[in-house]
Design an enzyme around this catalytic site. Structure first.
Site, PDB file in Angstrom:
ATOM      1  N   GLY A  13       0.826  -1.212   0.000  1.00 56.74           N
ATOM      2  CA  GLY A  13       0.000   0.000   0.000  1.00 56.74           C
ATOM      3  C   GLY A  13       0.855   1.255   0.000  1.00 56.74           C
ATOM      4  O   GLY A  13       0.448   2.285   0.549  1.00 56.74           O
ATOM      5  N   ASN A  89       1.550  -2.274   5.420  1.00 57.15           N
ATOM      6  CA  ASN A  89       0.899  -0.973   5.628  1.00 57.15           C
ATOM      7  C   ASN A  89      -0.517  -0.916   5.056  1.00 57.15           C
ATOM      8  O   ASN A  89      -1.367  -0.221   5.616  1.00 57.15           O
ATOM      9  CB  ASN A  89       1.767   0.130   4.997  1.00 57.15           C
ATOM     10  CG  ASN A  89       0.992   1.417   4.821  1.00 57.15           C
ATOM     11  OD1 ASN A  89       0.742   2.156   5.787  1.00 57.15           O
ATOM     12  ND2 ASN A  89       0.545   1.690   3.588  1.00 57.15           N
ATOM     13  N   SER A 141      -3.481   0.110  14.190  1.00 54.77           N
ATOM     14  CA  SER A 141      -4.260   1.336  14.427  1.00 54.77           C
ATOM     15  C   SER A 141      -4.530   1.446  15.912  1.00 54.77           C
ATOM     16  O   SER A 141      -4.664   0.416  16.599  1.00 54.77           O
ATOM     17  CB  SER A 141      -5.588   1.246  13.678  1.00 54.77           C
ATOM     18  OG  SER A 141      -6.448   2.302  14.077  1.00 54.77           O
ATOM     19  N   TYR A 154     -13.003  -3.711  11.499  1.00 50.93           N
ATOM     20  CA  TYR A 154     -11.637  -3.213  11.250  1.00 50.93           C
ATOM     21  C   TYR A 154     -10.835  -3.238  12.553  1.00 50.93           C
ATOM     22  O   TYR A 154      -9.680  -3.692  12.572  1.00 50.93           O
ATOM     23  CB  TYR A 154     -11.768  -1.798  10.705  1.00 50.93           C
ATOM     24  CG  TYR A 154     -10.523  -0.957  10.595  1.00 50.93           C
ATOM     25  CD1 TYR A 154      -9.715  -1.021   9.459  1.00 50.93           C
ATOM     26  CD2 TYR A 154     -10.182  -0.043  11.592  1.00 50.93           C
ATOM     27  CE1 TYR A 154      -8.588  -0.209   9.337  1.00 50.93           C
ATOM     28  CE2 TYR A 154      -9.063   0.771  11.479  1.00 50.93           C
ATOM     29  CZ  TYR A 154      -8.268   0.685  10.349  1.00 50.93           C
ATOM     30  OH  TYR A 154      -7.158   1.490  10.228  1.00 50.93           O
TER      31      TYR A 154
HETATM   32  N1  NAD Z   1      -5.475   7.388   7.980  1.00 54.74           N
HETATM   33  C1  NAD Z   1      -5.827   7.059   9.213  1.00 54.74           C
HETATM   34  O1  NAD Z   1      -6.522   7.834   9.909  1.00 54.74           O
HETATM   35  C2  NAD Z   1      -5.374   5.765   9.805  1.00 54.74           C
HETATM   36  C3  NAD Z   1      -5.565   5.570  11.189  1.00 54.74           C
HETATM   37  C4  NAD Z   1      -5.149   4.382  11.763  1.00 54.74           C
HETATM   38  C5  NAD Z   1      -4.542   3.400  10.982  1.00 54.74           C
HETATM   39  N2  NAD Z   1      -4.375   3.616   9.648  1.00 54.74           N
HETATM   40  C6  NAD Z   1      -3.746   2.541   8.876  1.00 54.74           C
HETATM   41  O2  NAD Z   1      -2.618   3.045   8.170  1.00 54.74           O
HETATM   42  C7  NAD Z   1      -2.426   2.293   6.978  1.00 54.74           C
HETATM   43  C8  NAD Z   1      -2.343   3.228   5.794  1.00 54.74           C
HETATM   44  O3  NAD Z   1      -3.587   3.935   5.706  1.00 54.74           O
HETATM   45  P1  NAD Z   1      -3.792   5.254   4.834  1.00 54.74           P
HETATM   46  O4  NAD Z   1      -4.683   6.120   5.637  1.00 54.74           O
HETATM   47  O5  NAD Z   1      -2.504   5.747   4.320  1.00 54.74           O
HETATM   48  O6  NAD Z   1      -4.681   4.626   3.649  1.00 54.74           O
HETATM   49  P2  NAD Z   1      -4.814   5.020   2.092  1.00 54.74           P
HETATM   50  O7  NAD Z   1      -6.105   4.453   1.612  1.00 54.74           O
HETATM   51  O8  NAD Z   1      -4.576   6.445   1.879  1.00 54.74           O
HETATM   52  O9  NAD Z   1      -3.621   4.154   1.446  1.00 54.74           O
HETATM   53  C9  NAD Z   1      -3.726   2.746   1.452  1.00 54.74           C
HETATM   54  C10 NAD Z   1      -2.986   2.178   0.260  1.00 54.74           C
HETATM   55  O10 NAD Z   1      -3.215   0.755   0.256  1.00 54.74           O
HETATM   56  C11 NAD Z   1      -3.535   0.343  -1.062  1.00 54.74           C
HETATM   57  N3  NAD Z   1      -4.357  -0.874  -1.039  1.00 54.74           N
HETATM   58  C12 NAD Z   1      -5.601  -0.997  -0.497  1.00 54.74           C
HETATM   59  N4  NAD Z   1      -6.068  -2.236  -0.755  1.00 54.74           N
HETATM   60  C13 NAD Z   1      -5.107  -2.905  -1.455  1.00 54.74           C
HETATM   61  C14 NAD Z   1      -4.997  -4.203  -2.003  1.00 54.74           C
HETATM   62  N5  NAD Z   1      -5.991  -5.105  -1.907  1.00 54.74           N
HETATM   63  N6  NAD Z   1      -3.859  -4.545  -2.650  1.00 54.74           N
HETATM   64  C15 NAD Z   1      -2.852  -3.641  -2.777  1.00 54.74           C
HETATM   65  N7  NAD Z   1      -2.890  -2.392  -2.293  1.00 54.74           N
HETATM   66  C16 NAD Z   1      -4.015  -2.025  -1.631  1.00 54.74           C
HETATM   67  C17 NAD Z   1      -4.301   1.526  -1.649  1.00 54.74           C
HETATM   68  O11 NAD Z   1      -4.309   1.491  -3.074  1.00 54.74           O
HETATM   69  C18 NAD Z   1      -3.528   2.711  -1.082  1.00 54.74           C
HETATM   70  O12 NAD Z   1      -2.440   3.079  -1.918  1.00 54.74           O
HETATM   71  C19 NAD Z   1      -3.598   1.311   6.909  1.00 54.74           C
HETATM   72  O13 NAD Z   1      -3.220   0.057   7.428  1.00 54.74           O
HETATM   73  C20 NAD Z   1      -4.636   1.943   7.807  1.00 54.74           C
HETATM   74  O14 NAD Z   1      -5.528   0.988   8.336  1.00 54.74           O
HETATM   75  C21 NAD Z   1      -4.760   4.763   9.050  1.00 54.74           C
END
Ligand code: NAD
Length: 254
Positions: A13, A89, A141, A154
């Site tokens: 990701g 990630n 998270s 989740y």
């Molecule tokens: N943004 C937040 O508030 C937050 C809070 C807590 C945890 N997180 C965690 O941080 C991590 C990153 O989140 P983010 O906010 O940057 O998300 P985002 O959606 O901006 O980026 C996620 C990336 O993962 C890729 N992805 C999703 N499904 C996929 C698949 N099946 N195969 C390949 N690639 C795939 C997407 O294309 C994207 O590029 C995640 O694990 C999320 O759960 C985020």
């Protein structure tokens, strides 16, 4: 940080959000980074940015929910660049009260957030063992530590990733592989903006998130890569099975 120069990492990701920030930081530290993302153009754009800045990165289009694709991508990366560091990630969710969710939604959430890291680790661990060790950092998270309204399935997956990492840390410490977890709180990424578009009063919810954080602001993607690079480095060689919240004090656990 110590011991990162010349290493090879996979960031799942890594095409946008927190993952893209991790890719850029690891590349700055001299790591050869392979970005696995389902959205090819995003993975390519991050790699082009890294290479333009003098770094070394590669893009692979991978659907992480497809076990065979994951196996091929990891084996290909290992053959091309070796493998020292795995960053789990990628993640996905929508804010929906649990009783309004459907079994199809549960499947999608579990496949991306829990099964995909299983596929990655099942293929990568034997390769890390063969090369004498490695580092695994999983992005969970704060929802997996303290729960989160509207994110029950989740949160369960993220709590599962924490227990998975601790279990693998115990199983593989003798192989010199460390497993640590970084927990973001609310962080301004495309995923977070997507959540906000789905609620009736996004500004009110954003303000509620902001006020829940002791440091008084929502996170930015660049808040996360320092902790990830640390766990991936030799500076963290004697640290395994640990969970670190990077969330402005939202979650404080002793
Ligand atoms: N943004 C937040 O508030 C937050 C809070 C807590 C945890 N997180 C965690 O941080 C991590 C990153 O989140 P983010 O906010 O940057 O998300 P985002 O959606 O901006 O980026 C996620 C990336 O993962 C890729 N992805 C999703 N499904 C996929 C698949 N099946 N195969 C390949 N690639 C795939 C997407 O294309 C994207 O590029 C995640 O694990 C999320 O759960 C985020």
């Amino acid at each position: 940080m110590r011991g990162l120069q010349g290493k090879s990492a996979i960031v799942t990701g890594g095409g946008r959000g927190i993952g893209a920030a991790i890719v850029e930081r690891l590349a700055e530290e001299g790591v050869c980074v392979t970005v696995f993302d389902i959205v090819a153009e995003n993975a390519v754009a991050v790699v082009e940015k890294v290479c333009a800045a003098g770094g070394n990165a590669h893009a692979l289009t991978v659907d992480l929910t497809d076990h065979e694709q994951v196996k091929q991508a990891i084996k290909g990366t290992h053959e091309a660049h070796g493998l020292d560091i795995v960053i789990n990630n990628a993640g996905w969710d929508l804010f929906i009260p649990f009783v309004d969710t459907t079994p199809d939604f549960w499947t999608k959430v579990i496949d991306i957030n829990y099964r995909a890291p299983l596929s990655v680790l099942h293929t990568a661990i034997p390769l890390l063992i063969r090369s004498g060790g490695g580092r695994v950092v999983t992005i969970a998270s704060d929802a997996g530590r303290g729960g989160s309204s509207g994110e029950a399935v989740y949160s369960g997956c993220k709590a599962g990733l924490i227990a998975l990492s601790k279990s693998l840390a115990r199983e593989h410490s003798r192989h010199n592989i460390t497993f640590n977890v970084v927990c973001p709180g609310p962080t301004e990424t495309p995923l977070f903006s997507g959540f906000m578009e789905g609620v009736s009063n996004p500004e009110k919810l954003r303000e509620a998130f902001r006020r829940s954080v002791p440091m008084g602001r929502i996170g930015e993607p660049n808040d996360l890569p320092g902790a990830v690079a640390f766990f991936a480095s030799d500076d963290a060689a004697y640290i395994t099975g640990q969970v670190l919240s990077v969330s402005g004090g939202l979650t404080m656990i002793g």
